[in-house]
Design a protein around this motif. Structure first.
Motif, PDB file in Angstrom:
ATOM      1  N   GLY A   1       0.292  -1.242   0.040  1.00 40.43           N
ATOM      2  CA  GLY A   1       0.209   0.236  -0.214  1.00 40.43           C
ATOM      3  C   GLY A   1       0.530   1.381  -0.081  1.00 40.43           C
ATOM      4  N   GLN A   2       1.851   0.955   0.203  1.00 37.15           N
ATOM      5  CA  GLN A   2       3.272   2.383  -0.259  1.00 37.15           C
ATOM      6  C   GLN A   2       3.873   2.380  -1.270  1.00 37.15           C
ATOM      7  OE1 GLN A   2       5.887   1.417   3.589  1.00 37.15           O
ATOM      8  NE2 GLN A   2       3.740   0.968   5.254  1.00 37.15           N
ATOM      9  N   THR A   3       2.505   3.096  -1.765  1.00 42.83           N
ATOM     10  CA  THR A   3       3.308   2.679  -3.633  1.00 42.83           C
ATOM     11  C   THR A   3       3.527   3.991  -4.001  1.00 42.83           C
ATOM     12  OG1 THR A   3       1.263   2.056  -4.770  1.00 42.83           O
ATOM     13  CG2 THR A   3       2.982  -0.028  -3.979  1.00 42.83           C
TER      14      THR A   3
ATOM     15  N   TYR B   1       0.428   6.129  -4.206  1.00 41.22           N
ATOM     16  CA  TYR B   1      -0.756   6.461  -4.794  1.00 41.22           C
ATOM     17  C   TYR B   1      -1.274   8.081  -4.409  1.00 41.22           C
ATOM     18  CZ  TYR B   1      -1.971   1.421  -6.546  1.00 41.22           C
ATOM     19  OH  TYR B   1      -2.326   0.727  -7.385  1.00 41.22           O
TER      20      TYR B   1
ATOM     21  N   ALA C   1      -5.776   6.358  -6.085  1.00 34.18           N
ATOM     22  CA  ALA C   1      -5.747   4.907  -5.086  1.00 34.18           C
ATOM     23  C   ALA C   1      -7.530   4.615  -5.229  1.00 34.18           C
ATOM     24  CB  ALA C   1      -6.209   5.255  -3.765  1.00 34.18           C
TER      25      ALA C   1
ATOM     26  N   THR D   1      -4.147  -2.797  -2.923  1.00 38.17           N
ATOM     27  CA  THR D   1      -2.744  -2.278  -2.894  1.00 38.17           C
ATOM     28  C   THR D   1      -3.750  -1.010  -3.064  1.00 38.17           C
ATOM     29  OG1 THR D   1      -1.932  -3.317  -4.968  1.00 38.17           O
ATOM     30  CG2 THR D   1      -0.937  -1.463  -4.034  1.00 38.17           C
TER      31      THR D   1
ATOM     32  N   THR E   1      -5.380  -0.550   0.749  1.00 36.60           N
ATOM     33  CA  THR E   1      -4.210  -0.660   1.928  1.00 36.60           C
ATOM     34  C   THR E   1      -3.411   0.790   1.745  1.00 36.60           C
ATOM     35  OG1 THR E   1      -2.630  -1.543   0.565  1.00 36.60           O
ATOM     36  CG2 THR E   1      -4.062  -2.560   2.675  1.00 36.60           C
ATOM     37  N   SER E   2      -3.629   2.031   0.894  1.00 32.90           N
ATOM     38  CA  SER E   2      -3.517   3.341   1.125  1.00 32.90           C
ATOM     39  C   SER E   2      -3.693   4.357   1.102  1.00 32.90           C
ATOM     40  CB  SER E   2      -2.491   3.450  -0.806  1.00 32.90           C
ATOM     41  OG  SER E   2      -4.036   3.573  -1.602  1.00 32.90           O
TER      42      SER E   2
ATOM     43  N   SER F   1      -5.805   6.995   6.322  1.00 36.09           N
ATOM     44  CA  SER F   1      -4.086   7.745   5.883  1.00 36.09           C
ATOM     45  C   SER F   1      -4.084   8.986   5.664  1.00 36.09           C
ATOM     46  CB  SER F   1      -3.063   6.702   5.596  1.00 36.09           C
ATOM     47  OG  SER F   1      -3.334   6.594   4.643  1.00 36.09           O
TER      48      SER F   1
ATOM     49  N   ASN G   1       0.387  -0.533 -11.894  1.00 40.28           N
ATOM     50  CA  ASN G   1      -0.288   0.831 -11.582  1.00 40.28           C
ATOM     51  C   ASN G   1      -0.726   1.734 -12.523  1.00 40.28           C
ATOM     52  OD1 ASN G   1       1.484   2.268 -11.795  1.00 40.28           O
ATOM     53  ND2 ASN G   1       2.778   2.250  -9.622  1.00 40.28           N
TER      54      ASN G   1
END
Length: 328
Positions: free
Chosen positions: A22-24, A26, A31, A100, A103-104, A163, A288
């Motif tokens: 998830g820490q990509t 986005y 997202a 993904t 979770t981001s 987040s 992505n």
């Protein structure tokens, strides 16, 4: 004398893989777009798809709901598998987007899905804190709720413990971004997307109708050297952009990949009126979907200055230069 032995080992990924994916990087819109991709893939034939996105800052919740076909038990179970996908030539082909993207956006998410004609609803949940303590890739809980309305179908993704902060202008910014990203689907009447209380509506371009009657859009479709089709439309803005906001919106399977792309011409003040849409459904993208794979030969034939597309654009570039010089 050395002996060679063979031993089987486990390569199940570490639990930390789930939150780390998830820490990509986005953006919030990117997202949410991933979740909209899945909704579009789940459209019911002959029916306009409705996707409703709700952001609630006071509760720290983001929700993406659709009235598509929903998922059966096996598909719902597979939706939690990393990189699992049976989709071909669709937006969600990589099997990474839902997990993904979710979770981001937050540390907890829930999937609720049901199909028309079935009286069961499938519920899957992910909680980062619980997962890191006791998560098991081979055993994940799925709840099955019976007695639901058989006339209803669709999927809801509910993200909690988000987040990021939901500032006042965020829903409007997301609405504008989604209207651009999914403009072909919206303009063709295939889908409707609502963010909080307002529908996404692509902004019309102010085009020079004298370039191409009646609306300023010159449609095109032709084959490239590879035999693949490229299609879309091109035109000239009445007023060119001094901020670089000109060029093509480039789509793949109806989803925006590039904005203000200078394809078929070089950036120049005399080209700042050029605009249009290009659909490159055959060109591969990153997992992505943020960009085309630029090393791909299929992408390279588009950017090749000696290729068919650049030759096709030469007359429009001349027209744009003439228009700018007349104005000056």
């Amino acid at each position: 004398m050395a002996n060679l032995r063979t031993k089987e080992i486990s390569i199940l990924p570490d639990r930390r893989l789930m939150p780390r994916l998830g820490q990509t990087g986005y953006s919030i819109s990117q997202a949410i777009s991933e979740l909209v991709d899945n909704s579009i893939d789940a459209r019911e034939d002959g029916k306009i798809l409705t996707v409703e996105i709700f952001l609630d800052g006071s509760k720290g919740i983001v929700e993406v709901s659709d009235d598509g076909v929903g998922m059966n038990e096996q598909t719902a179970a597979n939706s939690m598998k990393r990189a699992h996908s049976t989709k071909k030539n669709k937006l969600g082909e990589f099997g990474l987007g839902l997990k993904t993207a979710s979770t981001s956006l937050g540390k907890k998410f829930q999937i609720v899905t049901t199909q028309k004609g079935k009286d069961e609803e499938y519920i899957l949940e992910y909680d980062e804190e619980k997962w890191l303590k006791s998560g098991d890739w081979t055993k994940h809980e799925m709840k099955i709720k019976s007695g639901v309305d058989k006339k209803r179908s669709g999927t809801t993704i509910r993200i909690k413990d988000i987040s990021f902060s939901i500032y006042p202008n965020l829903p409007g910014n997301i609405r504008k971004d989604l209207a651009t990203r999914f403009a072909p689907f919206i303009e063709n009447g295939e889908i409707k997307i609502k963010v909080n209380t307002k529908w996404c509506e692509p902004e019309p371009l102010d085009l020079k109708t004298e370039y191409h009657a009646p609306d300023g859009k010159e449609p095109f479709r032709f084959k490239l050297e590879s035999g693949n089709d490229v299609w879309g439309w091109r035109g000239l803005l009445k007023k060119g952009s001094d901020k670089g906001e000109y060029g093509f919106r480039v789509f793949r399977r109806g989803r925006l990949i590039m904005q203000f792309a200078k394809l078929g011409f070089n950036p120049h003040p005399e080209a700042r009126q050029i605009t249009g849409e290009i659909h490159l459904d055959h060109v591969p993208v990153t997992h992505n979907k943020r960009e085309f794979i630029q090393e791909s030969p299929l992408y390279q034939e588009i950017v090749n200055t000696e290729g068919i597309f650049w030759s096709f654009m030469r007359d429009l570039v001349r027209e744009a230069r003439t228009s700018v010089r007349k104005t000056q």
